[in-house]
Each structure stands twice: as C-alpha cells, then as structure tokens.
Design a protein around this motif. Structure first.
Motif, mmCIF file in Angstrom:
data_model
loop_
_atom_site.group_PDB
_atom_site.id
_atom_site.type_symbol
_atom_site.label_atom_id
_atom_site.label_comp_id
_atom_site.label_asym_id
_atom_site.label_seq_id
_atom_site.Cartn_x
_atom_site.Cartn_y
_atom_site.Cartn_z
ATOM 1 N N LEU A 26 109.014 26.139 -42.797
ATOM 2 C CA LEU A 26 110.407 26.452 -42.477
ATOM 3 C C LEU A 26 111.072 27.207 -43.603
ATOM 4 N N GLU A 27 110.732 26.806 -44.837
ATOM 5 C CA GLU A 27 111.326 27.381 -46.051
ATOM 6 C C GLU A 27 112.852 27.313 -46.001
ATOM 7 N N PRO A 28 113.607 28.433 -46.171
ATOM 8 C CA PRO A 28 115.056 28.269 -46.318
ATOM 9 C C PRO A 28 115.816 28.089 -45.008
ATOM 10 N N ARG A 29 115.134 28.161 -43.878
ATOM 11 C CA ARG A 29 115.842 28.207 -42.594
ATOM 12 C C ARG A 29 116.460 26.861 -42.235
ATOM 13 N N GLU A 30 117.713 26.932 -41.783
ATOM 14 C CA GLU A 30 118.470 25.767 -41.354
ATOM 15 C C GLU A 30 119.224 26.114 -40.076
ATOM 16 N N VAL A 31 119.552 25.090 -39.314
ATOM 17 C CA VAL A 31 120.357 25.297 -38.107
ATOM 18 C C VAL A 31 121.704 25.911 -38.495
ATOM 19 N N GLY A 32 122.076 26.975 -37.808
ATOM 20 C CA GLY A 32 123.330 27.659 -38.104
ATOM 21 C C GLY A 32 123.181 28.818 -39.065
ATOM 22 N N GLY A 33 122.006 28.958 -39.691
ATOM 23 C CA GLY A 33 121.782 30.068 -40.621
ATOM 24 C C GLY A 33 121.316 31.320 -39.898
ATOM 25 N N ARG A 34 121.526 32.466 -40.543
ATOM 26 C CA ARG A 34 121.077 33.747 -39.992
ATOM 27 C C ARG A 34 120.048 34.361 -40.932
ATOM 28 N N TYR A 35 118.974 34.910 -40.344
ATOM 29 C CA TYR A 35 117.849 35.390 -41.131
ATOM 30 C C TYR A 35 117.306 36.690 -40.545
ATOM 31 N N TYR A 36 116.507 37.385 -41.339
ATOM 32 C CA TYR A 36 115.905 38.648 -40.902
ATOM 33 C C TYR A 36 114.398 38.445 -40.834
ATOM 34 N N ASN A 37 113.821 38.754 -39.656
ATOM 35 C CA ASN A 37 112.383 38.672 -39.481
ATOM 36 C C ASN A 37 111.769 40.037 -39.765
ATOM 37 N N GLY A 38 110.960 40.119 -40.821
ATOM 38 C CA GLY A 38 110.405 41.399 -41.237
ATOM 39 C C GLY A 38 109.366 41.952 -40.286
ATOM 40 N N TYR A 39 108.706 41.072 -39.540
ATOM 41 C CA TYR A 39 107.686 41.545 -38.604
ATOM 42 C C TYR A 39 108.333 42.206 -37.394
ATOM 43 N N TRP A 40 109.336 41.526 -36.813
ATOM 44 C CA TRP A 40 110.012 42.075 -35.640
ATOM 45 C C TRP A 40 111.195 42.954 -36.019
ATOM 46 N N GLN A 41 111.560 42.935 -37.287
ATOM 47 C CA GLN A 41 112.659 43.751 -37.796
ATOM 48 C C GLN A 41 113.949 43.502 -37.020
ATOM 49 N N GLN A 42 114.275 42.226 -36.895
ATOM 50 C CA GLN A 42 115.489 41.802 -36.202
ATOM 51 C C GLN A 42 116.111 40.618 -36.919
ATOM 52 N N GLU A 43 117.444 40.525 -36.794
ATOM 53 C CA GLU A 43 118.134 39.340 -37.273
ATOM 54 C C GLU A 43 118.121 38.270 -36.187
ATOM 55 N N TYR A 44 118.220 37.017 -36.593
ATOM 56 C CA TYR A 44 118.295 35.920 -35.637
ATOM 57 C C TYR A 44 119.066 34.765 -36.249
ATOM 58 N N GLU A 45 119.598 33.919 -35.376
ATOM 59 C CA GLU A 45 120.296 32.700 -35.787
ATOM 60 C C GLU A 45 119.497 31.498 -35.325
ATOM 61 N N VAL A 46 119.314 30.517 -36.192
ATOM 62 C CA VAL A 46 118.586 29.307 -35.831
ATOM 63 C C VAL A 46 119.524 28.369 -35.069
ATOM 64 N N LEU A 47 119.150 28.033 -33.840
ATOM 65 C CA LEU A 47 119.971 27.162 -32.990
ATOM 66 C C LEU A 47 119.522 25.705 -33.051
ATOM 67 N N HIS A 48 118.219 25.482 -33.197
ATOM 68 C CA HIS A 48 117.702 24.109 -33.170
ATOM 69 C C HIS A 48 116.343 24.073 -33.849
ATOM 70 N N ILE A 49 116.073 23.013 -34.594
ATOM 71 C CA ILE A 49 114.768 22.789 -35.212
ATOM 72 C C ILE A 49 114.254 21.437 -34.731
ATOM 73 N N ASN A 50 113.048 21.418 -34.210
ATOM 74 C CA ASN A 50 112.439 20.195 -33.671
ATOM 75 C C ASN A 50 111.155 19.900 -34.435
ATOM 76 N N ASP A 51 111.130 18.785 -35.175
ATOM 77 C CA ASP A 51 109.929 18.450 -35.934
ATOM 78 C C ASP A 51 109.013 17.482 -35.197
ATOM 79 N N LYS A 52 109.311 17.212 -33.925
ATOM 80 C CA LYS A 52 108.427 16.362 -33.102
ATOM 81 C C LYS A 52 108.343 16.934 -31.682
ATOM 82 N N PRO A 53 107.899 18.185 -31.535
ATOM 83 C CA PRO A 53 107.838 18.777 -30.189
ATOM 84 C C PRO A 53 106.670 18.213 -29.387
ATOM 85 N N ASP A 54 106.766 18.331 -28.074
ATOM 86 C CA ASP A 54 105.633 17.998 -27.217
ATOM 87 C C ASP A 54 104.588 19.102 -27.344
ATOM 88 N N GLY A 55 103.331 18.723 -27.310
ATOM 89 C CA GLY A 55 102.286 19.737 -27.386
ATOM 90 C C GLY A 55 101.616 19.772 -28.748
#
Length: 243
Positions: A26-55
């Motif tokens: 996860l590194e610096p990412r937190e819910v409510g933060g905005r980040y830049y993805n270098g691979y997709w070259q787009q900004e995004y906002e983190v809405l939810h983080i789930n550390d116990k997903p199904d699957g």
C-alpha cells in the motif's frame, strides 16, 4: 519462560509478516488521498481499502480515476513511477465502534482500546437490541429501526452529549493531539455503531444529521469548529455472534 504454544507464536509471526507485506504494497496510500499511477498515467482517489477481501487477494482497494471510473484492484505501489498528489487531512477526532465479542480478531483496530482517549462501554447499562427482538438480530445500525431503538433508550442521548463535552474539554487543552473515542457493545452491530454515528454527526458539527439522533443542540456547539472527524466501524459488518 513463555507458556505460549509454539503454534500460537508461529501464527502471531505469520500475521505480523502479512501485515507488513500489505503495508509495503500500500505504501503511502490512504482512504481520501489522491495519487498518480505512473503505469496508467492517471490520477485517482482512494475510496476504500479492504485488508480481508473474499478470494485470493490479501488486500484490495477501490479507487475513483480522473475520468470518473471506479475500480477495485490490488496493485502494489511502485515508488519509481507512482507519486502522491495529496494526502488526506489527519483527523482531529477518530471515533471507532467495536464489539467486544470480536476482541480476538486481528486487524488494524484490534488494540484500539489501548489507544483510546475516551471509551464508552454500553454493554451493561443499555439494553441490547440483539436480545430485545429477534427481528432486530440480523439488522445493523445501517437500518433506521435499529438506530431508533438505540437512541430511544433512556440515558443514551445524555451519555453522548456528555461525551461531546469531554471531547471539547480535551480539544481545549494546551497540548494539541488527536483524540480517539471508542464506543463498545457486545457484537458491534447495534449500540456501538449507532452511538458512534451519532457522535460523528455531533463532533463534525453536522446539526441536521445530529438532529436525526436527537442531538442537534450538542452538535450546534461544534458547528463552527470545522473538525476533521473519522468514523471507523471495526465490527459492524461482521456476522452475528451466537450467544
């Protein structure tokens, strides 16, 4: 000499390693933060983080991209290509609802009582909707009838109004420090979650929402404070505990 079984020690080490691995991905990412993805070259906002997903994933997060799309994935942070645009503001007050029957569960908020500034224990003094009605047992604080039942219990509003005054007192102290308020019940689905929602409305100064809980006057005292209030439900969405 420790009397802890070897398999328990192995379990603790394994859980710690898993948590560290998730944190590193996860590194610096937190819910409510905005980040830049270098691979997709787009900004995004983190809405939810789930550390116990199904699957098969050990964690996943839901994000909103700059074009409005929302996706859920478990892509690790890449420090060579990704960057922080804006971190979310740190909370002045964090309110955490918990069910004490889940105290043995692992997770970020497992030790929250040890970090609490104020802790409300609702188990003995206020009736449990779980025991009060079979119809309420499978419902949660997401349901209006549960909120009405909890807030209609004699004494609950007075306790919450007094807790809001405690928060004011701590915030007025000479040392600025974030507060953690914990609301506790048995399963975490009814009393603790409802009172946490009510306290969030009050301390955030949301008079209209607080009025729905009968606490508009208490919220009015916070209306111009502009406090950042985070609400965490540790156990609200967990299964009903047989008891």
């Amino acid at each position: 000499m420790s009397t802890q079984p070897d398999n328990a020690m192995t379990h603790d080490v394994g859980a710690q390693d898993a948590n560290e691995r998730i944190a590193s991905q996860l590194e610096p990412r937190e819910v409510g933060g905005r980040y830049y993805n270098g691979y997709w070259q787009q900004e995004y906002e983190v809405l939810h983080i789930n550390d116990k997903p199904d699957g098969w994933r050990s964690w996943e997060m839901t994000v909103r991209w700059a074009d409005g799309r929302e996706t859920t994935h478990g892509t690790a942070w890449d420090p060579k290509r990704d960057r922080v645009i804006a971190q979310p503001p740190q909370p002045d007050v964090t309110i955490v609802s918990i069910g004490r029957l889940h105290d043995e569960d692992e997770g970020e908020w497992a030790d929250v009582l040890q970090r609490a500034t104020i802790a409300l224990d609702l188990r003995r003094h206020f009736r449990d909707p779980h025991a009060l009605s079979v119809d309420l047992r499978q419902l949660t604080a997401h349901d209006q009838v549960v909120r009405d039942t909890v807030m209609g219990t004699a004494g609950v509003r007075e306790v919450l109004a007094a807790t809001a005054l405690q928060v004011q007192g701590y915030l007025a102290g000479p040392t600025a420090a974030p507060l953690t308020v914990v609301t506790q019940c048995a399963g975490g689905r009814h009393r603790a979650a409802t009172t946490a929602m009510a306290l969030r409305a009050v301390i955030a100064g949301d008079v209209e929402e607080a009025a729905a809980y009968g606490l508009a006057d208490a919220a009015q005292q916070f209306a111009d404070r502009d406090l950042v209030v985070h609400l965490i439900h540790r156990d609200l969405d967990k299964d009903v505990v047989d008891r």
